[in-house]
Write an enzyme that holds these catalytic residues in place. Structure first.
Site, PDB file in Angstrom:
ATOM      1  N   ASP A   1       0.632  -1.260   0.094  1.00 37.69           N
ATOM      2  CA  ASP A   1       0.079   0.032  -0.168  1.00 37.69           C
ATOM      3  C   ASP A   1       0.855   1.241   0.055  1.00 37.69           C
ATOM      4  OD1 ASP A   1      -1.870   1.857   0.301  1.00 37.69           O
ATOM      5  OD2 ASP A   1      -2.520   1.181   2.126  1.00 37.69           O
TER       6      ASP A   1
ATOM      7  N   GLU B   1      -2.600  10.521  -0.445  1.00 32.24           N
ATOM      8  CA  GLU B   1      -3.565   9.945  -0.521  1.00 32.24           C
ATOM      9  C   GLU B   1      -4.004   9.387   1.092  1.00 32.24           C
ATOM     10  OE1 GLU B   1      -6.034   5.941  -0.443  1.00 32.24           O
ATOM     11  OE2 GLU B   1      -4.292   6.337   0.582  1.00 32.24           O
TER      12      GLU B   1
ATOM     13  N   ASP C   1      -4.523   0.410  -6.260  1.00 29.10           N
ATOM     14  CA  ASP C   1      -4.171   0.670  -4.873  1.00 29.10           C
ATOM     15  C   ASP C   1      -4.159  -0.623  -4.325  1.00 29.10           C
ATOM     16  OD1 ASP C   1      -3.779   1.598  -2.391  1.00 29.10           O
ATOM     17  OD2 ASP C   1      -5.677   2.925  -2.172  1.00 29.10           O
TER      18      ASP C   1
HETATM   19  N1  BES Z   1      -4.983   1.352   0.284  1.00 26.81           N
HETATM   20  C1  BES Z   1      -5.810   1.860   0.920  1.00 26.81           C
HETATM   21  C2  BES Z   1      -7.479   1.551   0.469  1.00 26.81           C
HETATM   22  C3  BES Z   1      -8.461   0.631   0.997  1.00 26.81           C
HETATM   23  C4  BES Z   1      -8.203   0.258   2.211  1.00 26.81           C
HETATM   24  C5  BES Z   1      -9.555   0.190   0.347  1.00 26.81           C
HETATM   25  C6  BES Z   1      -9.038  -0.730   2.577  1.00 26.81           C
HETATM   26  C7  BES Z   1     -10.546  -0.525   0.823  1.00 26.81           C
HETATM   27  C8  BES Z   1     -10.069  -1.333   2.132  1.00 26.81           C
HETATM   28  C9  BES Z   1      -5.948   3.238   1.208  1.00 26.81           C
HETATM   29  O1  BES Z   1      -4.545   3.723   0.884  1.00 26.81           O
HETATM   30  C10 BES Z   1      -6.488   3.835   2.497  1.00 26.81           C
HETATM   31  O2  BES Z   1      -5.877   3.598   3.391  1.00 26.81           O
HETATM   32  N2  BES Z   1      -7.213   4.664   2.542  1.00 26.81           N
HETATM   33  C11 BES Z   1      -7.608   5.161   3.860  1.00 26.81           C
HETATM   34  C12 BES Z   1      -8.875   6.111   3.506  1.00 26.81           C
HETATM   35  C13 BES Z   1      -8.425   7.680   3.306  1.00 26.81           C
HETATM   36  C14 BES Z   1      -9.684   8.553   2.713  1.00 26.81           C
HETATM   37  C15 BES Z   1      -7.361   8.386   4.486  1.00 26.81           C
HETATM   38  C16 BES Z   1      -8.458   4.178   4.653  1.00 26.81           C
HETATM   39  O3  BES Z   1      -9.235   3.320   3.975  1.00 26.81           O
HETATM   40  O4  BES Z   1      -8.368   4.332   5.903  1.00 26.81           O
HETATM   41 ZN    ZN Z   2      -3.559   2.734  -0.324  1.00 29.25          ZN
END
Ligand code: BES
Ligand code: ZN
Length: 504
Positions: free
Chosen positions: A285, A318, A347
């Protein structure tokens, strides 16, 4: 809407044989002329050119960069800048002219641990993490004052200004979670003169939350049990609430590189976030998506001039709220938005306990953002590709947790692939992908152990092949996604069915 997700089985399985029985492949030529295109998975060149060993090298390099630069590639940290230099250098060597898309953003952080304690009628401390947590974007402050319950027996607690009538100036408001946002409860408390807010949970467990933008007064989320104790403490309750936070404006950037050729008015955007969490090197990630998009861009430059323009994006920030991609889309004019045919997001594509997940462009799953028209066509392209390779795939929610969000909100058809993060693998999925039932798809998600040795290379191979196939296909034509058929080109399209009847 179907209540169960549609799994996509390869041709070899009985289920697929039943569904696709009794028909020959029908090739329909659309457009002018008969030149072959890449509509057939077997004709595509890019999946062969994009080699897993090269993607692996990029991932190793990103890990090395993190290791020598504070252990991460988090936004506005040195590891991010060096990783960005790496991506830029690689792209330049392949003939691209990458550009930085710079933006500013607010970064909230705490300088010391928050305190919540009862100072009267008797003293007792509460434990950070176990009993309470600071709400993200809580304002700063250190107050000792009466704790006043605000209509706290109901979940509408603190949602209306009336709840605060007679509220003593400078007291700490105690409200229950529910009905309205934490921001609204906190704002109402601040408007009534409160010096702080404690929001207690209405279900077991800690109350991790955010007030979105910095609040005027400190605010913490407490457990249901703490809430009950505060309500039982009586009229003499006095609390100390201290939050030592600040919002700092920081600057970071995304990296954007376009193919030299291809129609400027029909652009295919392919993106992966380049930043990671502060806790580790972020090799899955999202070193995995970054590495695969980078290698795809490099190999794509070796192919002939495309019909459509490709725009490769490496998003910043992100992990702190989809900032880079959101700032980018917000900075586009409507005309520029209209020129984007579609957005593809990658991602996490090498999860340790992976699944082959295709974003839910048909909008079949609970919890998916509404998919713009054309997104279902993208989903189908990936599903058909995996099926042609004898691989099962499954839809996954457009949960809003990655960089497609801003594109979807702007009405741009979106899609992409994902190998799983904090979801848990089922027994059934073990039959499709191997791995371990009952465990997270990525047990190392957002941990210091998100390292190269945890990557599943079959996952990287399968999903990067899907990525490469989609890039090549959409560089050639986006017809099924946005109806654009450039007049000088030919479309050969393999149909699966005529009307409602399956043909193969
Ligand atoms: N790679 C994750 C995306 C993700 C995590 C998609 C779990 C589906 C399930 C991404 O980098 C991430 O961690 N995103 C954050 C949200 C963002 C708005 C800070 C998250 O999901 O906590
Ligand atoms: Zn991510």
């Amino acid at each position: 809407m179907p209540s169960t997700p549609s799994r996509h089985f390869p041709r070899r399985t009985a289920a697929t044989r039943r569904r696709l029985a009794g028909g020959a492949t029908v090739v329909m030529a659309l457009g002018l002329g008969m030149a072959p295109t890449t509509a057939h998975a077997d004709d595509a060149q890019l999946p062969t050119l994009v080699k897993t060993e090269n993607i692996r090298s990029h991932m190793e390099n990103l890990q090395t960069i993190a290791e020598y630069n504070g252990g991460n590639r988090a936004s506005a940290e040195p590891g991010y800048d060096i990783a960005a230099k790496y991506v830029i250098d690689q792209l330049e060597r392949a003939g691209y002219t990458p550009e930085k898309h710079t933006y500013e953003y607010d970064n909230w952080n705490e300088n010391s641990p928050a305190v919540l304690a009862q100072t009267a009628p008797e003293e007792r401390g509460f434990t950070l993490e176990d009993d309470f947590v600071t709400m993200a974007y809580s304002g700063a402050g250190d107050t000792t004052a009466p704790g006043i319950a605000v209509n706290a027996e109901t979940d509408e607690s603190g949602c209306s200004a009336d709840d605060f009538s007679g509220f003593p100036e400078g007291a700490i408001a105690i409200v229950q979670r529910g009905t309205c946002t934490f921001t609204e409860k906190t704002q109402n408390a601040a408007d009534a003169g409160a010096a702080g807010t404690v929001i207690f949970n209405n279900e077991p467990g800690p109350l991790l939350g955010t007030v979105g933008e910095e609040s005027a007064i400190p605010v913490v989320g407490a457990t249901e049990e703490v809430g009950a104790e505060l309500l039982a403490a009586g009229d003499d309750l006095e609390l100390r609430l201290s939050v030592d936070s600040e919002v700092v404006t920081k600057s970071s950037y995304s990296i954007i590189a376009e193919s030299k050729g291809g129609a400027k008015d029909n652009v295919v955007v392919v993106g992966a976030h380049l930043d990671g969490v502060p806790d580790g090197p972020g090799v899955n990630d999202n070193g995995s998506g970054t590495a695969a998009v980078l290698e795809t861009a490099k190999q794509f430059a070796e192919l002939g001039a495309p019909n459509n323009k490709l725009r490769f994006a490496f998003w910043g920030t992100e992990e702190e709220g989809l900032v880079g991609s959101t700032k980018y889309v917000e900075g586009l004019s409507q005309k520029e938005i209209d020129r984007i045919a579609l957005y593809l997001n990658f991602d996490m594509i090498g999860s340790h306990n992976f699944g082959r997940f295709v974003y839910d462009g048909r909008g079949e799953l609970d919890g998916s953002l509404p998919p713009p028209a054309g997104s279902a066509a993208i989903q189908k392209l990936f599903e058909d590709y995996f099926e042609s390779q004898g691989l099962v795939s499954e839809p996954t929610e457009f949960s809003g947790r990655s960089d497609y969000s801003a594109f979807m909100e702007a009405g741009i058809a979106s899609g992409g692939l994902f190998s799983g993060a904090d979801g848990v693998k089922t027994e059934e999925q073990v039959e499709y992908y191997g791995g371990t039932a009952g465990e997270q798809y990525d047990p190392y998600y957002h941990t210091p152990e998100d390292t190269i040795d945890k990557i599943d290379w079959d996952s990287v191979e399968d999903l990067s092949n899907g990525m490469a196939y989609a890039v090549e296909a959409y560089a050639d034509s986006t017809l099924p996604v946005n109806g654009v058929l450039r007049t000088h080109q030919t479309q050969e399209f393999v149909a699966d069915r005529l009307g409602d009847l399956w043909l193969r």
